[in-house]
Design an enzyme around this catalytic site. Structure first.
Site, PDB file in Angstrom:
ATOM      1  N   LYS A  28       0.978  -1.087  -0.223  1.00  0.00           N
ATOM      2  CA  LYS A  28       0.139   0.287  -0.478  1.00  0.00           C
ATOM      3  C   LYS A  28       0.955   1.129  -0.095  1.00  0.00           C
ATOM      4  O   LYS A  28       1.423   0.934   0.660  1.00  0.00           O
ATOM      5  CB  LYS A  28      -0.660  -0.225   1.399  1.00  0.00           C
TER       6      LYS A  28
ATOM      7  N   ARG B  40      -2.921 -10.123   4.861  1.00  0.00           N
ATOM      8  CA  ARG B  40      -3.743 -10.114   3.373  1.00  0.00           C
ATOM      9  C   ARG B  40      -2.784  -9.701   2.620  1.00  0.00           C
ATOM     10  O   ARG B  40      -2.248  -8.597   2.744  1.00  0.00           O
ATOM     11  CB  ARG B  40      -5.191  -9.201   3.287  1.00  0.00           C
TER      12      ARG B  40
HETATM   13  N1  HH2 Z   1      -7.035  -3.888   0.697  1.00  0.00           N
HETATM   14  C1  HH2 Z   1      -8.226  -3.560  -0.240  1.00  0.00           C
HETATM   15  C2  HH2 Z   1      -8.833  -4.712  -0.736  1.00  0.00           C
HETATM   16  N2  HH2 Z   1      -9.790  -5.662  -0.038  1.00  0.00           N
HETATM   17  N3  HH2 Z   1     -10.155  -6.039   2.223  1.00  0.00           N
HETATM   18  C3  HH2 Z   1      -9.546  -5.864   3.044  1.00  0.00           C
HETATM   19  N4  HH2 Z   1     -10.532  -6.999   3.830  1.00  0.00           N
HETATM   20  N5  HH2 Z   1      -8.096  -5.658   3.548  1.00  0.00           N
HETATM   21  C4  HH2 Z   1      -8.409  -4.520   3.199  1.00  0.00           C
HETATM   22  O1  HH2 Z   1      -7.054  -3.811   3.410  1.00  0.00           O
HETATM   23  C5  HH2 Z   1      -8.614  -4.494   1.684  1.00  0.00           C
HETATM   24  C6  HH2 Z   1      -9.478  -5.392   1.646  1.00  0.00           C
HETATM   25  C7  HH2 Z   1      -7.422  -3.300  -1.876  1.00  0.00           C
HETATM   26  O2  HH2 Z   1      -5.842  -3.577  -2.029  1.00  0.00           O
HETATM   27  P1  HH2 Z   1      -5.814  -4.492  -3.130  1.00  0.00           P
HETATM   28  O3  HH2 Z   1      -7.485  -5.653  -3.296  1.00  0.00           O
HETATM   29  O4  HH2 Z   1      -4.470  -4.886  -3.500  1.00  0.00           O
HETATM   30  O5  HH2 Z   1      -6.388  -3.628  -4.383  1.00  0.00           O
HETATM   31  P2  HH2 Z   1      -7.479  -2.612  -5.029  1.00  0.00           P
HETATM   32  O6  HH2 Z   1      -8.149  -2.920  -4.472  1.00  0.00           O
HETATM   33  O7  HH2 Z   1      -7.004  -1.277  -6.305  1.00  0.00           O
HETATM   34  O8  HH2 Z   1      -8.207  -3.495  -6.146  1.00  0.00           O
END
Ligand code: HH2
Length: 268
Positions: A210, A249
């Site tokens: 992040k 995660r």
């Molecule tokens: N972060 C993201 C998405 N979903 N869910 C939980 N529970 N906790 C998190 O910190 C979290 C999440 C964002 O990261 P990512 O899925 O890698 O990216 P994007 O939202 O751009 O798909």
């Protein structure tokens, strides 16, 4: 469901064109399923499937499009016996994926929608309750708190009560790193993990690659890019693990599985 002695690893599998780290990599369902399978081979305890990016500034996706992206992949992974978490804010998507065998409902809007609470209870799924200030399109414009640790902890405790009142029996809580938070807010939350473990629910940490890590490594104005944040991700996740995080995660499952093996050899 959660392992003893080490945090569980949740592999991130985004079936989106625009996710901040793996956007566009898994749009083909065959590639997505293969990536999920590889994560399990690398040491993932479960795979978090998402069909809508929540990165700052992301545009919402329609229900039909999100269903089209995630359902075939969830079905295929569940058919192979892989434990799947569905990352969605939409009750219809949640229902389709839980019916296909997903066991965790991961809602970045913290189960404020009563329909999501009802679906989660009906399928006997685990609710992963995340804190976010605002909504993805604007959440990083001007995040502000009087006392970030106490406000986020109070919110998670209250939402956990609501979710349980709807009949959900298994609850995880998540600080929501990067969701309406400055670098200082994210650091304060991670430094005070005890305020969250004290709530009595397993704590999930989602900090993989992040922006705040990029800002620590570079500067606020010039953060290091996503592709350069893996070592910092590992360091921060091991810190979280040492302070009680039960689920991490992550994008890089293999690296974290190896790091956790070494960490465990030292902490056992
Ligand atoms: N972060 C993201 C998405 N979903 N869910 C939980 N529970 N906790 C998190 O910190 C979290 C999440 C964002 O990261 P990512 O899925 O890698 O990216 P994007 O939202 O751009 O798909």
């Amino acid at each position: 469901m959660l392992p003893e002695g080490r945090p569980a690893l949740m592999g991130i599998l985004n079936i989106t064109p625009d996710s901040f780290s793996d956007g566009g990599l898994h749009l083909d369902p065959v590639l997505a399923v293969a990536a999920g399978r590889q994560m399990v081979a690398d040491g993932a305890d479960l795979v978090d499937v998402g069909g809508e990016s929540t990165r700052p500034g992301a545009e919402p996706v329609t229900e039909a499009e999100e269903l089209r992206r995630v359902v075939p992949v969830v079905q295929a992974l569940c058919a192979e016996g892989i434990r799947v978490s569905i990352d969605t804010t939409k009750p219809v998507v949640a229902e389709a994926c839980l019916a296909a065998g997903a066991v965790v409902l991961n809602d970045v809007t913290g189960f404020q929608n009563p329909e999501l609470r009802e679906v989660c209870a009906r399928f006997g799924a685990t609710a992963c309750i995340m804190h976010m200030q605002g909504e993805p399109r604007t959440m990083q414009a001007n995040p502000s708190y009087q006392d970030v640790v106490n406000e986020v902890a109070a919110y998670l405790g209250a939402q956990a009560q609501l979710v349980q009142a709807a009949g959900v029996r298994k609850v995880w809580v998540d600080l929501g790193i990067g969701f309406g938070k400055t670098t200082a807010h994210n650091l304060a939350l991670l430094r005070h993990m005890g305020a969250f473990t004290a709530l009595g629910y397993p704590v999930l940490i989602g900090l993989s690659r992040k922006a705040f890590l990029g800002r620590i490594l570079g500067s606020e104005a010039e953060p290091l890019p996503t592709s350069e944040r893996e070592e910092a991700t590992l360091a921060a996740n091991l810190f979280a693990a040492a302070h009680g995080a039960r689920i991490l995660r992550v994008h890089n499952v293999r690296g974290h599985a190896r790091a956790l093996r070494a960490w465990r050899a030292l902490t056992d």
